[in-house]
Design an enzyme around this catalytic site. Structure first.
Site, PDB file in Angstrom:
ATOM      1  N   GLU A  37     -10.835   3.169   7.107  1.00  7.12           N
ATOM      2  CA  GLU A  37      -9.788   4.126   7.477  1.00  7.12           C
ATOM      3  C   GLU A  37     -10.445   5.300   8.201  1.00  7.12           C
ATOM      4  OE1 GLU A  37      -6.244   6.855   5.444  1.00  7.12           O
ATOM      5  OE2 GLU A  37      -7.846   6.034   4.202  1.00  7.12           O
TER       6      GLU A  37
ATOM      7  N   ASP B 289       1.643   9.171  -6.137  1.00  8.78           N
ATOM      8  CA  ASP B 289       1.597  10.632  -6.004  1.00  8.78           C
ATOM      9  C   ASP B 289       1.795  11.089  -4.560  1.00  8.78           C
ATOM     10  OD1 ASP B 289      -0.831   9.573  -5.226  1.00  8.78           O
ATOM     11  OD2 ASP B 289      -2.062  11.051  -6.253  1.00  8.78           O
TER      12      ASP B 289
ATOM     13  N   ASP C  37       1.866   4.034   2.812  1.00 11.73           N
ATOM     14  CA  ASP C  37       0.788   4.892   2.329  1.00 11.73           C
ATOM     15  C   ASP C  37       1.340   6.033   1.476  1.00 11.73           C
ATOM     16  OD1 ASP C  37      -1.853   5.470   1.903  1.00 11.73           O
ATOM     17  OD2 ASP C  37      -2.185   6.460   3.823  1.00 11.73           O
TER      18      ASP C  37
ATOM     19  N   HIS D 134     -10.008   0.706  -0.359  1.00 16.86           N
ATOM     20  CA  HIS D 134      -9.800   1.535   0.824  1.00 16.86           C
ATOM     21  C   HIS D 134     -11.074   1.475   1.667  1.00 16.86           C
ATOM     22  CE1 HIS D 134      -6.334   3.265  -1.256  1.00 16.86           C
ATOM     23  NE2 HIS D 134      -6.051   3.977  -0.176  1.00 16.86           N
TER      24      HIS D 134
ATOM     25  N   HIS E 276       0.855  -1.200   0.000  1.00 16.90           N
ATOM     26  CA  HIS E 276       0.000   0.000   0.000  1.00 16.90           C
ATOM     27  C   HIS E 276       0.884   1.240   0.000  1.00 16.90           C
ATOM     28  CE1 HIS E 276      -4.112   1.736   1.100  1.00 16.90           C
ATOM     29  NE2 HIS E 276      -3.300   2.786   0.984  1.00 16.90           N
TER      30      HIS E 276
ATOM     31  N   HIS F  28       1.155   5.016  -2.392  1.00 15.00           N
ATOM     32  CA  HIS F  28       0.604   5.845  -3.469  1.00 15.00           C
ATOM     33  C   HIS F  28       1.726   6.552  -4.216  1.00 15.00           C
ATOM     34  CE1 HIS F  28      -3.745   5.622  -2.421  1.00 15.00           C
ATOM     35  NE2 HIS F  28      -3.251   5.343  -1.214  1.00 15.00           N
TER      36      HIS F  28
END
Length: 354
Positions: A203, A20, A292, A200, A16, A18
């Site tokens: 969370e 960006d 993350d 997702h 996991h 990202h």
């Protein structure tokens, strides 16, 4: 005490992360200059890194996500995407990661005329270039934004590119008001195509999000999933009683893509020492450890493990257990997962564990 430097040397698995959310600050500055992006709060890389961390550590997922406007803003050309992806692979390899699934939302990178396929092609080219000769196996997850209506299109894109390095599909974005069942057609398409997907869930929103992701959408994994702890009761003597949903998640071994530092920064967990990962690991849920957003949270996978060592007293056997959990849960053919576990991960830890 196990050090971060020592943890960096052992083989690790990342599920996991990202794209960006992991840019190098100096790259953001250079790409902004090259592409004419003029909205950065500062062009000093050190100050920009501080700004990203400060903007993300607000205790609000919505505020946390606002910082991405600048990274996405400089990722609108094929060259920029390929560079970011290449540097991502280089950074993960330097952190001792041997397998990684890095996710991005193609629909966020078409503002300057790129097609969705061109976005995916550029990122995969960058992943290949950055991982050559490193021992890192890189794959992509294509993410659809849950507040938009392009999820089926992105799911079809994931299937179209799966033989070229796309591992599966995901949805992300603010959970509240955007339940996963809004994208049921995309998940059903992935199932008909024998594809893999994570969602997702759990969370910033609670048990209903997890329940829908699993029982309506049939997710293979849960992105974060830490709110499953809301279905667990611990009595004064420390005995835990699992509710039906928590029991299901544990019993069928649903992988939880947990990101401890990020969860604290977004307010999903009150603090590191009160993060549910401690209890869930003790109860032997299929817990995995992830980054993350490395830029926004100022972390690496090695530093996340080091934080768990300091917070929960974890040793090498815990780190190995969490790493093998992640490898077992990867969207990779079984024989390749088994090879990485037996030929790379276990030997890498063998000299450290009696």
């Amino acid at each position: 005490m196990i050090t971060e430097a020592e943890i960096r040397q052992v083989p690790k698995v990342l599920l996991h992360d990202h794209l960006d959310g992991g840019l190098r600050p100096e790259t953001v500055v250079e790409l902004a200059d090259a592409t004419g992006y003029t909205s950065l709060p500062t062009t000093d890389p050190d100050k920009l890194a501080t700004w990203f961390r400060g903007g993300a550590h607000t205790g609000s997922l919505v505020r946390y996500l606002e910082t991405f406007s600048h990274t996405v803003g400089v990722m609108q050309t094929a060259d920029a995407l390929a560079r970011v992806a290449r540097e991502c692979a280089e950074d993960l390899a330097a952190d001792g990661i041997v397998y990684a699934e890095v996710r991005f939302a193609p629909e966020l990178h078409v503002e300057q005329g790129l097609s969705l396929d061109e976005v995916v092609e550029a990122v995969l080219d960058g992943f290949r270039a950055g991982s050559v000769g490193t021992g890192l196996h890189m794959r992509a997850l294509l993410t659809a934004m849950r507040h938009q209506a392009r999820s089926l299109e992105i799911a079809e894109l994931a299937v179209r590119w799966r033989e070229a390095g796309v591992a599966g599909f995901d949805i992300a974005g603010a959970e509240a008001g955007n339940p996963p069942t809004r994208h049921l057609d995309a998940f059903q398409y992935m199932q008909r195509a024998n594809g893999h997907f994570t969602i997702h869930a759990g969370e910033a929103f609670g048990l209903p999000s997890i329940w829908e992701a699993l029982q309506w959408c049939n997710a293979d994994r849960l992105g974060h999933g830490l709110r499953v702890v809301d279905d667990i009761t611990v009595d004064p003597d420390g005995k835990a009683t699992l509710g039906n949903l928590a029991g299901f998640v544990r019993d069928v071994r649903v992988p939880l893509e947990m990101c401890p530092s990020s969860n604290v920064h977004t307010g999903a967990a009150p603090s590191l020492d009160r993060h549910p990962i401690g209890l869930l690991r003790d109860l032997r849920f299929r817990v995995t450890v992830n980054t993350d957003n490395r830029l926004m949270s100022g972390v690496t996978l090695a530093s996340e493990f080091a934080t768990l060592v300091e917070t929960f007293g974890y040793g090498w056997s815990d780190i190995r257990w969490l790493t093998i959990n992640a490898m077992k849960s990867a969207f990779l053919p079984f024989d390749e997962r088994l090879r990485l576990i037996n030929d790379v991960i276990k030997p890498g830890f063998a000299s450290l564990i009696p």
